[in-house]
Design an enzyme around this catalytic site. Structure first.
Site, PDB file in Angstrom:
ATOM      1  N   CYS A  81       0.821  -1.209   0.000  1.00 48.34           N
ATOM      2  CA  CYS A  81       0.000   0.000   0.000  1.00 48.34           C
ATOM      3  C   CYS A  81       0.862   1.269   0.000  1.00 48.34           C
ATOM      4  O   CYS A  81       1.460   1.586  -1.026  1.00 48.34           O
ATOM      5  CB  CYS A  81      -0.996  -0.060   1.150  1.00 48.34           C
ATOM      6  SG  CYS A  81      -2.445   0.946   0.832  1.00 48.34           S
ATOM      7  N   HIS A 173      -3.343  -5.234   1.824  1.00 46.08           N
ATOM      8  CA  HIS A 173      -2.628  -5.424   3.097  1.00 46.08           C
ATOM      9  C   HIS A 173      -2.627  -6.885   3.542  1.00 46.08           C
ATOM     10  O   HIS A 173      -3.399  -7.251   4.434  1.00 46.08           O
ATOM     11  CB  HIS A 173      -3.303  -4.602   4.194  1.00 46.08           C
ATOM     12  CG  HIS A 173      -3.125  -3.132   4.050  1.00 46.08           C
ATOM     13  ND1 HIS A 173      -2.038  -2.465   4.562  1.00 46.08           N
ATOM     14  CD2 HIS A 173      -3.892  -2.199   3.440  1.00 46.08           C
ATOM     15  CE1 HIS A 173      -2.143  -1.181   4.289  1.00 46.08           C
ATOM     16  NE2 HIS A 173      -3.256  -0.989   3.600  1.00 46.08           N
ATOM     17  N   GLU A 175      -0.763  -8.225   5.496  1.00 45.21           N
ATOM     18  CA  GLU A 175      -0.376  -8.283   6.916  1.00 45.21           C
ATOM     19  C   GLU A 175      -1.586  -8.132   7.842  1.00 45.21           C
ATOM     20  O   GLU A 175      -1.475  -8.383   9.037  1.00 45.21           O
ATOM     21  CB  GLU A 175       0.685  -7.216   7.226  1.00 45.21           C
ATOM     22  CG  GLU A 175       0.206  -5.765   7.248  1.00 45.21           C
ATOM     23  CD  GLU A 175       0.022  -5.126   5.867  1.00 45.21           C
ATOM     24  OE1 GLU A 175       0.053  -5.864   4.858  1.00 45.21           O
ATOM     25  OE2 GLU A 175      -0.169  -3.897   5.808  1.00 45.21           O
TER      26      GLU A 175
HETATM   27  N1  GLN Z   1      -3.644   6.281   1.043  1.00 43.97           N
HETATM   28  C1  GLN Z   1      -2.375   6.047   1.641  1.00 43.97           C
HETATM   29  C2  GLN Z   1      -1.290   6.893   0.995  1.00 43.97           C
HETATM   30  O1  GLN Z   1      -1.496   7.417  -0.061  1.00 43.97           O
HETATM   31  C3  GLN Z   1      -1.969   4.592   1.562  1.00 43.97           C
HETATM   32  C4  GLN Z   1      -2.959   3.770   2.332  1.00 43.97           C
HETATM   33  C5  GLN Z   1      -2.408   2.586   3.037  1.00 43.97           C
HETATM   34  O2  GLN Z   1      -1.193   2.363   3.116  1.00 43.97           O
HETATM   35  N2  GLN Z   1      -3.321   1.835   3.601  1.00 43.97           N
HETATM   36  O3  GLN Z   1      -0.256   7.038   1.568  1.00 43.97           O
END
Ligand code: GLN
Length: 203
Positions: A81, A173, A175
């Site tokens: 992410c 995610h 994790e």
């Molecule tokens: N929206 C977050 C970002 O742009 C990432 C979201 C996440 O890691 N769950 O940093």
């Protein structure tokens, strides 16, 4: 050779959950708070969280060149992410990505507010035993992947799990589930395939 030691970038975000997963997989995990700690580990995880904050902290603590060097050493690196945003070559709203080590373009928060958080059953050919229940939280969307990038899974047409040699990226995610298969896959990226450099202490 003992079990691999995986560093988890612990500046911000959900590094604890990654540590628990790595423990569960039978590897050792160590929080990374200073660049010099990278020398000791056989692989690196860049967690989910908030990519703008992580970018600021990485610059402030002098991580950028050190993580790039780590990536170039052939040791496995896994970004989830926000971690995916940091590793990407292109981030649509800023131009260049911070690290630029995987040939993808990402759009932050691209799945929209109403779908801010959701679960989806992903088909991941590299994993046995059926679909993977993936959790997306304000996820980035990979909207372009260059030729060196292997697409391991898609959701609604967009790649969500991709790999370029020793760099693995998930926009979801793994994790945050109780399914350790993606982390096990990461731990299996040991340099024996895809022309990776072998790192001595990564069995
Ligand atoms: N929206 C977050 C970002 O742009 C990432 C979201 C996440 O890691 N769950 O940093």
């Amino acid at each position: 050779m003992g079990k691999p030691l995986i560093g988890i970038l612990a500046l911000q975000g959900d590094f604890r959950e990654h540590r628990i997963m790595i423990d569960r997989c039978g590897a050792a995990a160590r929080d990374i708070r200073l660049p010099r700690q990278l020398e000791e580990v056989d692989g690196l995880i860049m967690p989910g969280g908030e990519s703008t904050t992580m970018t600021k902290l990485m610059i402030e603590y002098g991580f950028v060149d050190e993580v790039r060097r780590f990536c170039a050493s052939g040791r496995p690196v896994f970004g989830t992410c926000a971690g995916a945003i940091l590793l990407a070559d292109r981030v649509r709203e800023n131009g260049r990505g911070l690290l630029g080590v995987i040939d993808i373009a990402v759009v932050r928060n691209a799945y929209g507010r109403q779908l801010a958080s959701r679960e989806a059953a992903l088909t991941i050919a590299a994993l046995d035993n059926g679909p993977f229940r993936a959790i997306f939280i304000r996820a980035p969307m990979i909207d372009e992947a260059g030729p060196p990038v292997e697409i391991l899974s898609r959701y609604q047409g967009a790649p969500v799990l991709v790999r370029q040699n020793n760099i693995l990226v998930a926009t979801f995610h793994p994790e945050l589930t109780d399914d350790a298969r993606v982390h096990e896959y990461f731990l299996s990226m040991n340099g024996r395939d895809k022309g990776l450099q072998q790192h001595d202490s990564f069995p």
